[in-house]
Design an enzyme around this catalytic site. Structure first.
Site, mmCIF file in Angstrom:
data_model
loop_
_atom_site.group_PDB
_atom_site.id
_atom_site.type_symbol
_atom_site.label_atom_id
_atom_site.label_comp_id
_atom_site.label_asym_id
_atom_site.label_seq_id
_atom_site.Cartn_x
_atom_site.Cartn_y
_atom_site.Cartn_z
ATOM 1 N N GLY A 50 29.229 33.948 10.023
ATOM 2 C CA GLY A 50 30.615 34.144 10.446
ATOM 3 C C GLY A 50 30.985 35.582 10.742
ATOM 4 N N ASN A 100 27.393 22.637 11.531
ATOM 5 C CA ASN A 100 28.138 22.590 10.277
ATOM 6 C C ASN A 100 29.592 22.938 10.593
ATOM 7 O OD1 ASN A 100 29.235 22.913 7.753
ATOM 8 N ND2 ASN A 100 27.966 24.669 7.159
ATOM 9 N N TRP A 101 30.418 21.923 10.617
ATOM 10 C CA TRP A 101 31.827 22.145 10.998
ATOM 11 C C TRP A 101 32.626 22.813 9.885
ATOM 12 C CZ3 TRP A 101 33.727 16.990 13.729
ATOM 13 C CH2 TRP A 101 32.894 16.729 14.835
ATOM 14 N N GLU A 159 19.792 31.200 5.938
ATOM 15 C CA GLU A 159 21.053 31.758 6.412
ATOM 16 C C GLU A 159 21.374 33.031 5.627
ATOM 17 O OE1 GLU A 159 23.619 28.393 8.271
ATOM 18 O OE2 GLU A 159 24.050 28.483 6.143
ATOM 19 N N GLU A 216 28.305 29.299 1.020
ATOM 20 C CA GLU A 216 29.737 29.223 0.679
ATOM 21 C C GLU A 216 29.948 28.388 -0.583
ATOM 22 O OE1 GLU A 216 30.957 27.934 4.577
ATOM 23 O OE2 GLU A 216 30.417 29.913 5.346
ATOM 24 N N GLY A 264 27.417 27.255 12.744
ATOM 25 C CA GLY A 264 28.769 27.126 12.207
ATOM 26 C C GLY A 264 29.792 27.177 13.330
ATOM 27 N N GLY A 265 30.399 28.337 13.522
ATOM 28 C CA GLY A 265 31.495 28.507 14.476
ATOM 29 C C GLY A 265 31.209 27.937 15.859
HETATM 30 P P1 13P Z 1 28.281 30.754 11.720
HETATM 31 O O1 13P Z 1 27.406 30.143 12.795
HETATM 32 O O2 13P Z 1 29.726 30.562 11.948
HETATM 33 O O3 13P Z 1 27.878 32.180 11.456
HETATM 34 O O4 13P Z 1 27.977 29.945 10.365
HETATM 35 C C1 13P Z 1 26.663 29.711 9.995
HETATM 36 C C2 13P Z 1 26.649 28.750 8.884
HETATM 37 O O5 13P Z 1 27.079 29.033 7.788
HETATM 38 C C3 13P Z 1 26.131 27.399 9.155
HETATM 39 O O6 13P Z 1 25.947 26.696 7.978
#
Ligand code: 13P
Length: 252
Positions: A172, A9-10, A166, A96, A234-235
Site C-alpha cells: 500500500g 485481496n480486496w 509481501e 495486516e 491489493g489496491g
Molecule cells: P497493495 O497491492 O495494495 O500494496 O497490497 C498488497 C497486499 O497486501 C495484498 O495482500
C-alpha cells in the site's frame, strides 16, 4: 511447470452491491485469460454474491481470514467449514492481521492445519517490516515465518499450498520491491525453507507470489523472474482494467 497464480485481496473494501458491480465489470474479460489461476478474495459478507457470479467459470474464490476451530463459542469468527461452502482458497497470516489483530506464527500454523483438514488451499503470507528490512533481518524473519507457519502439513497437501512474500514496507505504499530483491527472497529464503520442510519436489511445485504495490506497469517484470509465480494484489485488484492487465501479464 508451475501455473501462474494471481489473487486479488480486496481487504475491507466493497459492499455486496459494489462487489457485484466490480465482478460484472471485469468478469467477462477475466474469464478469457487462459493459463493463469485467477482468484478473487472479497470480504466475508460478499463471498456468497461473488460465488454466484463466478460459479461455472475458472475464476476461484478465497476468503481473507478464518478461525482454526470447527465451530463453537467464538463470537465474530468464521469457521473453515463455513468458507468451504463457497471458497477454494483462504488468505492466512496477512501482515495486516499480524500487525493489527495479534496473529502470530503459532496462530497462523493452527489456521494452516485447519485449512488442510477442510481441504481449503491456504495462501500463506510472510514478509518483513521496514525496520527488519533496514537492519538486514529479512532472511531470518521470513525463514522463521515459513518454517513455523507451515510445519506439520502432509506432504501431498503441502505441494498444493500457495505462499505470498509481501514485504510490509511495500504494501500500500506505492514502493514495490525491486524484482531482483523479490526473486532473491523467493528463491534463497522462501523456496529454500520450503525445501527444508517438504523436500525438493514439493517445494518446486509450490507457487510463491509476490505482493506489495503490484500494478499493471510493474507486474511483467516480477513475473519474468523464475521463482516469482504470480502476485497477491491489493489496491490494483479493485480496478478492473488494472487487475485484468496483471492477470494478462501473468499469462505471458
Ligand atoms: P497493495 O497491492 O495494495 O500494496 O497490497 C498488497 C497486499 O497486501 C495484498 O495482500
Amino acid at each position: 511447470m508451475r501455473t501462474p497464480f494471481v489473487a486479488g485481496n480486496w481487504k475491507m473494501n466493497k459492499t455486496v452491491a459494489e462487489a457485484r458491480e466490480l465482478v460484472a465489470g471485469m468478469g467477462p474479460a477475466l474469464k478469457q485469460v487462459q493459463g493463469v489461476d485467477k482468484v478473487l478474495c472479497p470480504p466475508f459478507v460478499a463471498l456468497l454474491a461473488v460465488a454466484n457470479l463466478v460459479s461455472g467459470t475458472e475464476i476461484g474464490l478465497g476468503a481473507q481470514n478464518m478461525h482454526w476451530e470447527e465451530k463453537g463459542a467464538f463470537t465474530g469468527e468464521v469457521a473453515p467449514g463455513m468458507l468451504k461452502e463457497f471458497c477454494q482458497y483462504v488468505i492466512l497470516g496477512h501482515s495486516e492481521r499480524r500487525t493489527y489483530f495479534g496473529e502470530t506464527d503459532e496462530t497462523v500454523n493452527k489456521k494452516v492445519l485447519a485449512a488442510q483438514k477442510q481441504g481449503l488451499t491456504p495462501i500463506v503470507c510472510v514478509g518483513e517490516t521496514l525496520a527488519q528490512y533496514e537492519s538486514g533481518q529479512t532472511a531470518q524473519i521470513v525463514r522463521r515465518q515459513v518454517l513455523e507457519g507451515l510445519k506439520g502439513l502432509d506432504l501431498a497437501f503441502a505441494a498444493q499450498i500457495v505462499v505470498a512474500y509481501e514485504p510490509v514496507w511495500a504494501i500500500g505504499t506505492g514502493k514495490a520491491s525491486s524484482a531482483e530483491n523479490a526473486e532473491m527472497v523467493h528463491r534463497d529464503v522462501v523456496r529454500a525453507a520450503l525445501t527444508d520442510l517438504f523436500g525438493e519436489a514439493a517445494a518446486q511445485s509450490i507457487r510463491i507470489l509476490y505482493g506489495g504495490s503490484v500494478t499493471a506497469v510493474n507486474a511483467a517484470e516480477f513475473f519474468s523472474q523464475p521463482d516469482i509465480d504470480g502476485a497477491l494484489v491489493g489496491g490494483a485488484s479493485l480496478k478492473p482494467a488494472e487487475f485484468l492487465a496483471i492477470c494478462q501479464a501473468a499469462a505471458q
